[in-house]
Design a protein around this motif. Structure first.
Motif, mmCIF file in Angstrom:
data_model
loop_
_atom_site.group_PDB
_atom_site.id
_atom_site.type_symbol
_atom_site.label_atom_id
_atom_site.label_comp_id
_atom_site.label_asym_id
_atom_site.label_seq_id
_atom_site.Cartn_x
_atom_site.Cartn_y
_atom_site.Cartn_z
ATOM 1 N N VAL A 218 0.876 -1.166 0.000
ATOM 2 C CA VAL A 218 0.000 0.000 0.000
ATOM 3 C C VAL A 218 0.915 1.218 0.000
ATOM 4 N N LYS A 219 0.848 1.968 -1.088
ATOM 5 C CA LYS A 219 1.675 3.161 -1.248
ATOM 6 C C LYS A 219 0.766 4.287 -1.737
ATOM 7 N N ASP A 220 0.832 5.424 -1.060
ATOM 8 C CA ASP A 220 0.001 6.578 -1.406
ATOM 9 C C ASP A 220 -1.486 6.208 -1.434
ATOM 10 N N GLY A 221 -1.884 5.330 -0.497
ATOM 11 C CA GLY A 221 -3.291 4.962 -0.369
ATOM 12 C C GLY A 221 -3.797 3.957 -1.386
ATOM 13 N N ARG A 222 -2.928 3.453 -2.257
ATOM 14 C CA ARG A 222 -3.330 2.483 -3.274
ATOM 15 C C ARG A 222 -2.662 1.140 -3.037
ATOM 16 N N PHE A 223 -3.411 0.071 -3.282
ATOM 17 C CA PHE A 223 -2.890 -1.281 -3.189
ATOM 18 C C PHE A 223 -2.237 -1.646 -4.516
ATOM 19 N N HIS A 224 -0.997 -2.151 -4.431
ATOM 20 C CA HIS A 224 -0.261 -2.580 -5.617
ATOM 21 C C HIS A 224 0.131 -4.039 -5.413
ATOM 22 N N SER A 225 -0.256 -4.879 -6.338
ATOM 23 C CA SER A 225 0.084 -6.295 -6.276
ATOM 24 C C SER A 225 1.483 -6.503 -6.846
ATOM 25 N N PHE A 226 2.247 -7.414 -6.240
ATOM 26 C CA PHE A 226 3.558 -7.754 -6.794
ATOM 27 C C PHE A 226 3.858 -9.224 -6.569
ATOM 28 N N LYS A 227 4.690 -9.777 -7.451
ATOM 29 C CA LYS A 227 5.067 -11.184 -7.362
ATOM 30 C C LYS A 227 6.576 -11.369 -7.297
ATOM 31 N N SER A 228 7.312 -10.413 -7.817
ATOM 32 C CA SER A 228 8.759 -10.589 -7.940
ATOM 33 C C SER A 228 9.483 -9.337 -7.466
ATOM 34 N N LYS A 229 10.796 -9.454 -7.397
ATOM 35 C CA LYS A 229 11.620 -8.298 -7.046
ATOM 36 C C LYS A 229 11.406 -7.179 -8.058
ATOM 37 N N GLY A 230 11.339 -7.534 -9.325
ATOM 38 C CA GLY A 230 11.152 -6.538 -10.375
ATOM 39 C C GLY A 230 9.836 -5.794 -10.243
ATOM 40 N N SER A 231 8.762 -6.518 -9.958
ATOM 41 C CA SER A 231 7.464 -5.843 -9.830
ATOM 42 C C SER A 231 7.395 -5.014 -8.548
ATOM 43 N N LEU A 232 8.113 -5.437 -7.494
ATOM 44 C CA LEU A 232 8.176 -4.632 -6.270
ATOM 45 C C LEU A 232 8.960 -3.344 -6.534
ATOM 46 N N LEU A 233 10.078 -3.459 -7.242
ATOM 47 C CA LEU A 233 10.873 -2.278 -7.552
ATOM 48 C C LEU A 233 10.105 -1.309 -8.458
ATOM 49 N N LYS A 234 9.249 -1.845 -9.306
ATOM 50 C CA LYS A 234 8.438 -0.978 -10.168
ATOM 51 C C LYS A 234 7.469 -0.138 -9.330
ATOM 52 N N ILE A 235 6.918 -0.725 -8.267
ATOM 53 C CA ILE A 235 6.023 0.011 -7.358
ATOM 54 C C ILE A 235 6.808 1.122 -6.654
ATOM 55 N N LEU A 236 8.059 0.814 -6.314
ATOM 56 C CA LEU A 236 8.918 1.756 -5.593
ATOM 57 C C LEU A 236 9.828 2.517 -6.555
ATOM 58 N N GLU A 237 9.315 2.775 -7.732
ATOM 59 C CA GLU A 237 10.057 3.381 -8.844
ATOM 60 C C GLU A 237 10.817 4.652 -8.459
ATOM 61 N N ASP A 238 10.237 5.455 -7.561
ATOM 62 C CA ASP A 238 10.864 6.722 -7.197
ATOM 63 C C ASP A 238 12.209 6.542 -6.495
ATOM 64 N N GLN A 239 12.493 5.349 -5.969
ATOM 65 C CA GLN A 239 13.778 5.074 -5.310
ATOM 66 C C GLN A 239 14.438 3.809 -5.876
ATOM 67 N N LYS A 240 14.081 3.457 -7.100
ATOM 68 C CA LYS A 240 14.537 2.204 -7.690
ATOM 69 C C LYS A 240 16.063 2.081 -7.725
ATOM 70 N N ALA A 241 16.748 3.117 -8.164
ATOM 71 C CA ALA A 241 18.213 3.057 -8.266
ATOM 72 C C ALA A 241 18.847 2.837 -6.894
ATOM 73 N N GLU A 242 18.384 3.559 -5.892
ATOM 74 C CA GLU A 242 18.922 3.412 -4.533
ATOM 75 C C GLU A 242 18.621 2.017 -3.978
ATOM 76 N N LEU A 243 17.432 1.483 -4.267
ATOM 77 C CA LEU A 243 17.076 0.147 -3.777
ATOM 78 C C LEU A 243 17.918 -0.932 -4.467
ATOM 79 N N LYS A 244 18.188 -0.768 -5.748
ATOM 80 C CA LYS A 244 19.055 -1.724 -6.450
ATOM 81 C C LYS A 244 20.460 -1.705 -5.849
ATOM 82 N N LYS A 245 20.957 -0.515 -5.532
ATOM 83 C CA LYS A 245 22.264 -0.383 -4.893
ATOM 84 C C LYS A 245 22.251 -1.062 -3.520
ATOM 85 N N PHE A 246 21.161 -0.878 -2.763
ATOM 86 C CA PHE A 246 21.006 -1.509 -1.450
ATOM 87 C C PHE A 246 21.042 -3.035 -1.582
#
Length: 153
Positions: free
Chosen positions: A97-125
């Motif tokens: 749940v991000k910004d009041g919306r439910f986002h479904s995810f199955k993989s690391k890639g789909s989770l990173l897509k939801i968190l797109e605004d910090q994708k580069a930093e999360l990949k580095k992490f």
């Protein structure tokens, strides 16, 4: 209302919460009346809206974003020789749940897509922490979401 020390069972195949009354009689609780419950330190919350189906979801992480898992078991019958065999098949669905919306995810890639605004930093992490996402998806999703919360303002 909050009740402690109430014996509970949770039937994943029917999404039904059950308690035991005096003399061992099982009673199905009215789903719509139960907002949340805890079993073995695992917290469940009743959710349901135009974005997700009504039911109990395990609360995996709550911060600026929230992470829920919907656990289900489906009963089907399989012919084994001349006898029917009952088999339960498990499935899990994951939601952020991000910004009041439910986002479904199955993989690391789909989770990173939801968190797109910090994708580069999360990949580095992920690289820096040597996270093998698929080795323990749920725990690693929690790690990513915690880090996401730390780096967003």
């Amino acid at each position: 209302d909050h009740y402690d020390a109430v014996p509970l069972l949770y039937d994943l195949s029917t999404d039904q919460l059950i308690t035991v009354y005096t003399y061992g009689n099982a009673i199905q609780m009215i789903r719509e009346k139960v907002k949340s419950f805890t079993l073995d330190k695992r917290s469940f919350e009743r959710l349901g809206n135009d974005q997700v189906a009504a039911g109990f979801y395990e609360r995996m992480y709550v911060g600026k974003v929230k992470f829920y898992a919907r656990r289900q078991k489906e009963l089907y019958q399989k012919l084994n020789g001349t006898a029917l065999q009952d088999i339960f098949e498990s499935s899990n669905s994951y939601y952020v749940v991000k910004d009041g919306r439910f986002h479904s995810f199955k993989s690391k890639g789909s989770l990173l897509k939801i968190l797109e605004d910090q994708k580069a930093e999360l990949k580095k992490f992920i690289r820096d922490q040597k996270i093998q996402y698929n080795s323990n998806r749920e725990a690693n999703a929690v790690r990513l979401l915690k880090h996401y919360d730390e780096i967003t303002y």
